[in-house]
Design an enzyme around this catalytic site. Structure first.
Site, PDB file in Angstrom:
ATOM      1  CG  ASP A   8     -10.225  -5.027 -12.884  1.00  0.00           C
ATOM      2  OD1 ASP A   8      -9.725  -5.842 -12.048  1.00  0.00           O
ATOM      3  OD2 ASP A   8     -10.052  -4.746 -13.730  1.00  0.00           O
ATOM      4  CD  GLU A  10      -5.964  -4.381 -11.438  1.00  0.00           C
ATOM      5  OE1 GLU A  10      -5.426  -5.536 -11.685  1.00  0.00           O
ATOM      6  OE2 GLU A  10      -7.066  -4.405 -11.661  1.00  0.00           O
ATOM      7  CG  HIS A  60      -8.452  -8.187  -9.326  1.00  0.00           C
ATOM      8  ND1 HIS A  60      -7.735  -7.306 -10.189  1.00  0.00           N
ATOM      9  CD2 HIS A  60      -7.643  -8.607  -8.309  1.00  0.00           C
ATOM     10  CE1 HIS A  60      -6.345  -7.396  -9.820  1.00  0.00           C
ATOM     11  NE2 HIS A  60      -6.196  -8.391  -8.535  1.00  0.00           N
ATOM     12  CG  HIS A 104      -6.915  -1.525 -14.874  1.00  0.00           C
ATOM     13  ND1 HIS A 104      -6.312  -1.827 -16.172  1.00  0.00           N
ATOM     14  CD2 HIS A 104      -7.502  -2.758 -14.498  1.00  0.00           C
ATOM     15  CE1 HIS A 104      -6.489  -2.988 -16.584  1.00  0.00           C
ATOM     16  NE2 HIS A 104      -7.212  -3.730 -15.307  1.00  0.00           N
ATOM     17  CG  HIS A 115      -2.998  -4.855 -16.571  1.00  0.00           C
ATOM     18  ND1 HIS A 115      -3.274  -4.163 -15.508  1.00  0.00           N
ATOM     19  CD2 HIS A 115      -3.813  -5.866 -16.628  1.00  0.00           C
ATOM     20  CE1 HIS A 115      -4.518  -4.808 -14.869  1.00  0.00           C
ATOM     21  NE2 HIS A 115      -4.728  -5.890 -15.595  1.00  0.00           N
ATOM     22  CD  GLU A 134      -8.669  -5.491 -17.789  1.00  0.00           C
ATOM     23  OE1 GLU A 134      -9.307  -5.442 -16.803  1.00  0.00           O
ATOM     24  OE2 GLU A 134      -7.484  -5.870 -17.954  1.00  0.00           O
TER      25      GLU A 134
END
Length: 276
Positions: A8, A10, A60, A104, A115, A134
Protein backbone atom coordinates in the site's frame (compact mmCIF):
# COMPACT_ATOMS: atom_id res chain seq x y z
CA UNK A 1 10.58 -20.19 0.06
CA UNK A 2 7.92 -18.09 -1.68
CA UNK A 3 7.07 -14.66 -0.23
CA UNK A 4 4.10 -12.46 -1.11
CA UNK A 5 4.29 -8.67 -0.60
CA UNK A 6 1.16 -6.50 -0.53
CA UNK A 7 2.26 -2.89 -0.98
CA UNK A 8 0.00 0.00 0.00
CA UNK A 9 1.14 3.63 -0.06
CA UNK A 10 -0.21 5.65 2.87
CA UNK A 11 2.18 3.96 5.30
CA UNK A 12 5.29 4.48 3.20
CA UNK A 13 8.34 6.24 4.64
CA UNK A 14 8.07 10.04 4.40
CA UNK A 15 4.50 10.28 3.05
CA UNK A 16 1.84 12.17 5.02
CA UNK A 17 -0.67 13.80 2.69
CA UNK A 18 -3.05 13.03 -0.17
CA UNK A 19 -0.72 14.95 -2.51
CA UNK A 20 1.95 12.35 -1.70
CA UNK A 21 -0.16 9.33 -2.67
CA UNK A 22 -2.66 10.37 -5.34
CA UNK A 23 -1.89 10.61 -9.07
CA UNK A 24 -1.69 14.29 -9.98
CA UNK A 25 -0.65 15.32 -6.48
CA UNK A 26 2.27 17.71 -6.36
CA UNK A 27 4.49 15.15 -4.58
CA UNK A 28 3.06 11.96 -6.03
CA UNK A 29 6.05 11.16 -8.25
CA UNK A 30 8.37 11.41 -5.26
CA UNK A 31 5.89 9.26 -3.34
CA UNK A 32 6.15 6.56 -5.98
CA UNK A 33 9.91 6.51 -5.60
CA UNK A 34 9.63 6.29 -1.82
CA UNK A 35 7.16 3.43 -2.19
CA UNK A 36 9.61 1.51 -4.36
CA UNK A 37 12.39 2.04 -1.82
CA UNK A 38 10.31 0.60 1.03
CA UNK A 39 9.18 -2.34 -1.11
CA UNK A 40 12.72 -3.03 -2.28
CA UNK A 41 13.92 -3.05 1.33
CA UNK A 42 11.33 -5.74 2.09
CA UNK A 43 12.36 -7.70 -1.01
CA UNK A 44 16.02 -7.56 0.04
CA UNK A 45 15.05 -8.86 3.46
CA UNK A 46 13.12 -11.75 1.93
CA UNK A 47 16.03 -12.65 -0.34
CA UNK A 48 18.46 -12.50 2.57
CA UNK A 49 16.27 -15.02 4.39
CA UNK A 50 16.45 -17.40 1.44
CA UNK A 51 13.37 -16.56 -0.62
CA UNK A 52 13.55 -17.97 -4.12
CA UNK A 53 10.40 -16.25 -5.35
CA UNK A 54 8.98 -12.86 -4.33
CA UNK A 55 5.71 -11.53 -5.75
CA UNK A 56 4.80 -7.88 -5.14
CA UNK A 57 1.21 -6.70 -5.56
CA UNK A 58 0.73 -2.95 -6.06
CA UNK A 59 -2.24 -2.54 -3.71
CA UNK A 60 -2.81 1.21 -3.60
CA UNK A 61 -5.46 3.27 -5.40
CA UNK A 62 -5.01 2.85 -9.18
CA UNK A 63 -2.58 -0.01 -8.45
CA UNK A 64 -0.15 1.44 -10.99
CA UNK A 65 2.05 3.30 -8.53
CA UNK A 66 5.14 1.10 -8.64
CA UNK A 67 7.14 1.64 -11.81
CA UNK A 68 8.43 -1.75 -12.97
CA UNK A 69 11.92 -0.40 -13.60
CA UNK A 70 12.11 0.85 -9.98
CA UNK A 71 11.40 -2.57 -8.52
CA UNK A 72 14.12 -4.94 -7.34
CA UNK A 73 14.99 -7.18 -10.32
CA UNK A 74 14.45 -10.36 -8.29
CA UNK A 75 10.77 -9.56 -7.64
CA UNK A 76 7.74 -10.06 -9.87
CA UNK A 77 5.02 -7.40 -9.95
CA UNK A 78 1.21 -7.52 -10.18
CA UNK A 79 0.10 -4.12 -11.46
CA UNK A 80 -3.13 -2.47 -12.60
CA UNK A 81 -6.85 -2.92 -11.92
CA UNK A 82 -9.48 -4.18 -11.60
CA UNK A 83 -8.20 -7.25 -9.80
CA UNK A 84 -10.60 -9.87 -8.44
CA UNK A 85 -8.77 -9.94 -5.09
CA UNK A 86 -7.66 -6.30 -5.03
CA UNK A 87 -5.00 -5.73 -2.39
CA UNK A 88 -4.39 -9.49 -2.16
CA UNK A 89 -4.31 -10.32 -5.86
CA UNK A 90 -2.04 -13.28 -6.52
CA UNK A 91 -1.94 -14.54 -2.93
CA UNK A 92 -2.39 -18.32 -2.83
CA UNK A 93 -1.94 -21.30 -0.55
CA UNK A 94 1.51 -22.11 -1.95
CA UNK A 95 3.12 -18.95 -0.51
CA UNK A 96 5.09 -19.47 2.66
CA UNK A 97 4.63 -15.98 4.08
CA UNK A 98 3.08 -12.57 3.45
CA UNK A 99 4.55 -9.13 4.14
CA UNK A 100 2.47 -5.93 4.26
CA UNK A 101 4.38 -2.80 3.22
CA UNK A 102 3.09 0.77 3.60
CA UNK A 103 -0.15 -0.11 5.39
CA UNK A 104 -2.25 2.35 7.41
CA UNK A 105 -4.69 2.36 10.32
CA UNK A 106 -8.41 1.77 9.88
CA UNK A 107 -11.11 4.45 9.66
CA UNK A 108 -11.63 6.40 12.86
CA UNK A 109 -8.15 5.73 14.24
CA UNK A 110 -5.84 8.77 14.56
CA UNK A 111 -3.17 7.58 12.15
CA UNK A 112 -1.57 9.02 9.03
CA UNK A 113 -4.08 8.94 6.16
CA UNK A 114 -6.21 6.50 8.16
CA UNK A 115 -9.27 5.02 6.41
CA UNK A 116 -10.76 1.67 5.47
CA UNK A 117 -10.53 0.93 1.75
CA UNK A 118 -12.55 3.96 0.54
CA UNK A 119 -11.44 7.13 2.24
CA UNK A 120 -14.41 8.53 4.10
CA UNK A 121 -17.17 6.47 2.41
CA UNK A 122 -16.70 3.54 4.82
CA UNK A 123 -17.23 4.71 8.38
CA UNK A 124 -16.72 1.43 10.24
CA UNK A 125 -16.14 -2.27 9.59
CA UNK A 126 -16.34 -5.36 11.78
CA UNK A 127 -15.27 -8.96 11.27
CA UNK A 128 -17.24 -11.24 13.57
CA UNK A 129 -17.97 -8.17 15.69
CA UNK A 130 -14.32 -7.14 15.94
CA UNK A 131 -13.36 -3.71 14.54
CA UNK A 132 -11.40 -4.27 11.35
CA UNK A 133 -9.78 -2.34 8.51
CA UNK A 134 -7.42 -3.25 5.71
CA UNK A 135 -4.87 -4.71 8.11
CA UNK A 136 -7.19 -7.11 9.91
CA UNK A 137 -9.08 -8.19 6.80
CA UNK A 138 -5.85 -8.88 4.91
CA UNK A 139 -4.47 -10.84 7.86
CA UNK A 140 -7.68 -12.89 8.25
CA UNK A 141 -7.79 -13.67 4.53
CA UNK A 142 -4.15 -14.75 4.43
CA UNK A 143 -4.72 -16.93 7.49
CA UNK A 144 -7.74 -18.53 5.82
CA UNK A 145 -5.40 -19.55 3.00
CA UNK A 146 -2.90 -20.94 5.49
CA UNK A 147 -0.36 -18.18 4.80
CA UNK A 148 1.16 -16.42 7.84
CA UNK A 149 1.60 -12.64 7.83
CA UNK A 150 5.12 -12.18 9.18
CA UNK A 151 5.79 -8.44 8.96
CA UNK A 152 4.09 -5.08 8.43
CA UNK A 153 5.45 -1.58 7.83
CA UNK A 154 3.55 1.69 8.30
CA UNK A 155 3.09 4.45 10.85
CA UNK A 156 2.95 3.72 14.57
CA UNK A 157 -0.87 3.54 14.50
CA UNK A 158 -0.81 0.87 11.79
CA UNK A 159 1.84 -1.05 13.70
CA UNK A 160 -0.25 -0.90 16.89
CA UNK A 161 -3.30 -2.13 14.97
CA UNK A 162 -1.36 -5.08 13.60
CA UNK A 163 0.07 -5.92 17.02
CA UNK A 164 -3.41 -5.83 18.54
CA UNK A 165 -4.70 -8.11 15.80
CA UNK A 166 -1.75 -10.54 15.94
CA UNK A 167 1.19 -9.83 18.30
CA UNK A 168 3.37 -12.39 16.51
CA UNK A 169 3.66 -10.16 13.42
CA UNK A 170 6.86 -8.06 13.34
CA UNK A 171 5.89 -4.39 12.90
CA UNK A 172 8.20 -1.65 11.60
CA UNK A 173 7.12 1.95 12.31
CA UNK A 174 8.52 4.28 9.64
CA UNK A 175 6.77 7.41 11.02
CA UNK A 176 4.88 8.54 14.09
CA UNK A 177 1.47 10.12 13.60
CA UNK A 178 0.83 13.62 14.95
CA UNK A 179 -2.50 13.84 13.14
CA UNK A 180 -4.16 12.42 10.05
CA UNK A 181 -1.94 14.46 7.71
CA UNK A 182 1.14 15.04 9.88
CA UNK A 183 3.87 12.82 11.30
CA UNK A 184 7.37 12.71 12.70
CA UNK A 185 9.37 10.95 10.02
CA UNK A 186 11.97 8.30 10.63
CA UNK A 187 15.10 8.97 8.53
CA UNK A 188 14.69 7.11 5.26
CA UNK A 189 17.97 5.21 5.41
CA UNK A 190 17.20 4.09 8.95
CA UNK A 191 13.68 3.04 8.01
CA UNK A 192 14.86 1.02 5.02
CA UNK A 193 17.49 -0.74 7.11
CA UNK A 194 14.84 -1.58 9.70
CA UNK A 195 12.44 -2.93 7.07
CA UNK A 196 15.11 -5.13 5.47
CA UNK A 197 16.38 -6.48 8.78
CA UNK A 198 12.95 -7.07 10.26
CA UNK A 199 11.64 -8.94 7.21
CA UNK A 200 14.76 -11.12 7.11
CA UNK A 201 14.45 -11.93 10.81
CA UNK A 202 10.70 -12.59 10.56
CA UNK A 203 11.35 -15.22 7.88
CA UNK A 204 14.18 -16.93 9.79
CA UNK A 205 12.95 -19.47 10.63
CA UNK A 206 9.64 -19.56 8.85
CA UNK A 207 6.70 -19.27 11.26
CA UNK A 208 4.19 -22.12 11.40
CA UNK A 209 1.37 -22.01 8.89
CA UNK A 210 -2.08 -21.24 10.30
CA UNK A 211 -4.70 -23.90 9.75
CA UNK A 212 -6.81 -22.88 6.72
CA UNK A 213 -10.18 -21.60 7.91
CA UNK A 214 -13.29 -23.57 7.12
CA UNK A 215 -15.86 -21.73 9.24
CA UNK A 216 -17.96 -18.85 7.97
CA UNK A 217 -17.30 -15.34 9.24
CA UNK A 218 -19.51 -12.25 9.21
CA UNK A 219 -18.40 -8.96 7.69
CA UNK A 220 -20.35 -5.84 8.69
CA UNK A 221 -19.85 -2.43 7.05
CA UNK A 222 -21.33 0.95 7.95
CA UNK A 223 -21.38 3.29 4.94
CA UNK A 224 -21.63 7.05 4.93
CA UNK A 225 -24.29 6.85 2.24
CA UNK A 226 -27.65 5.13 2.59
CA UNK A 227 -27.67 4.76 -1.20
CA UNK A 228 -24.71 2.38 -1.06
CA UNK A 229 -26.28 0.22 1.64
CA UNK A 230 -29.65 0.10 -0.13
CA UNK A 231 -28.09 -0.86 -3.46
CA UNK A 232 -25.97 -3.63 -1.96
CA UNK A 233 -29.04 -5.19 -0.36
CA UNK A 234 -29.83 -6.41 -3.87
CA UNK A 235 -26.97 -8.94 -3.58
CA UNK A 236 -27.74 -12.45 -2.34
CA UNK A 237 -27.02 -12.93 1.35
CA UNK A 238 -26.65 -9.24 2.23
CA UNK A 239 -28.84 -8.05 5.10
CA UNK A 240 -29.31 -4.70 6.84
CA UNK A 241 -28.67 -3.76 10.46
CA UNK A 242 -29.94 -0.23 9.81
CA UNK A 243 -30.17 2.25 6.95
CA UNK A 244 -26.41 2.51 6.49
CA UNK A 245 -25.10 -0.77 7.92
CA UNK A 246 -25.10 -4.08 6.09
CA UNK A 247 -23.64 -7.50 6.73
CA UNK A 248 -22.93 -10.76 4.97
CA UNK A 249 -21.59 -14.12 6.09
CA UNK A 250 -19.30 -16.39 4.13
CA UNK A 251 -15.91 -18.01 3.98
CA UNK A 252 -12.66 -16.22 3.38
CA UNK A 253 -11.09 -15.64 0.90
CA UNK A 254 -14.34 -15.63 -1.14
CA UNK A 255 -15.81 -13.06 1.23
CA UNK A 256 -12.83 -10.76 0.62
CA UNK A 257 -13.50 -10.95 -3.12
CA UNK A 258 -17.19 -10.17 -2.56
CA UNK A 259 -16.25 -7.14 -0.47
CA UNK A 260 -14.23 -5.89 -3.44
CA UNK A 261 -17.45 -5.91 -5.46
CA UNK A 262 -19.07 -3.83 -2.71
CA UNK A 263 -16.37 -1.18 -2.95
CA UNK A 264 -16.66 -1.00 -6.73
CA UNK A 265 -20.42 -0.54 -6.47
CA UNK A 266 -19.90 2.16 -3.82
CA UNK A 267 -17.34 3.97 -5.98
CA UNK A 268 -19.74 4.03 -8.93
CA UNK A 269 -22.51 5.49 -6.75
CA UNK A 270 -20.57 8.12 -4.85
CA UNK A 271 -17.70 9.34 -6.99
CA UNK A 272 -16.07 10.77 -3.86
CA UNK A 273 -12.39 11.59 -3.58
CA UNK A 274 -10.44 9.19 -1.36
CA UNK A 275 -9.64 11.68 1.42
CA UNK A 276 -11.71 14.35 3.08
Amino acid sequence: MRVYVSADMEGITGLVDADDVQPGGRDYERGRSMMAEDVNAAVRGALAAGARDVLVNDAHGPMRNLRPDDLHPAARLVRGKPKPMGMLEGLAEDYDAMVCVGYHARAGVPGVLSHSFMGHEIEDMWLDGRPVGEIGLAHATAAALGVPVVALTGDDAACAEMTEWDPSVAAVPVKYAHDRFAAELRPAAEAHKAIEGTVAAALTPLPPRPAPAAAEVTLTVRWQSTAVATTLLGLTGVTADDGRTIRVSGRLPSLYRQFGVWTRVAASLTGQAPYC
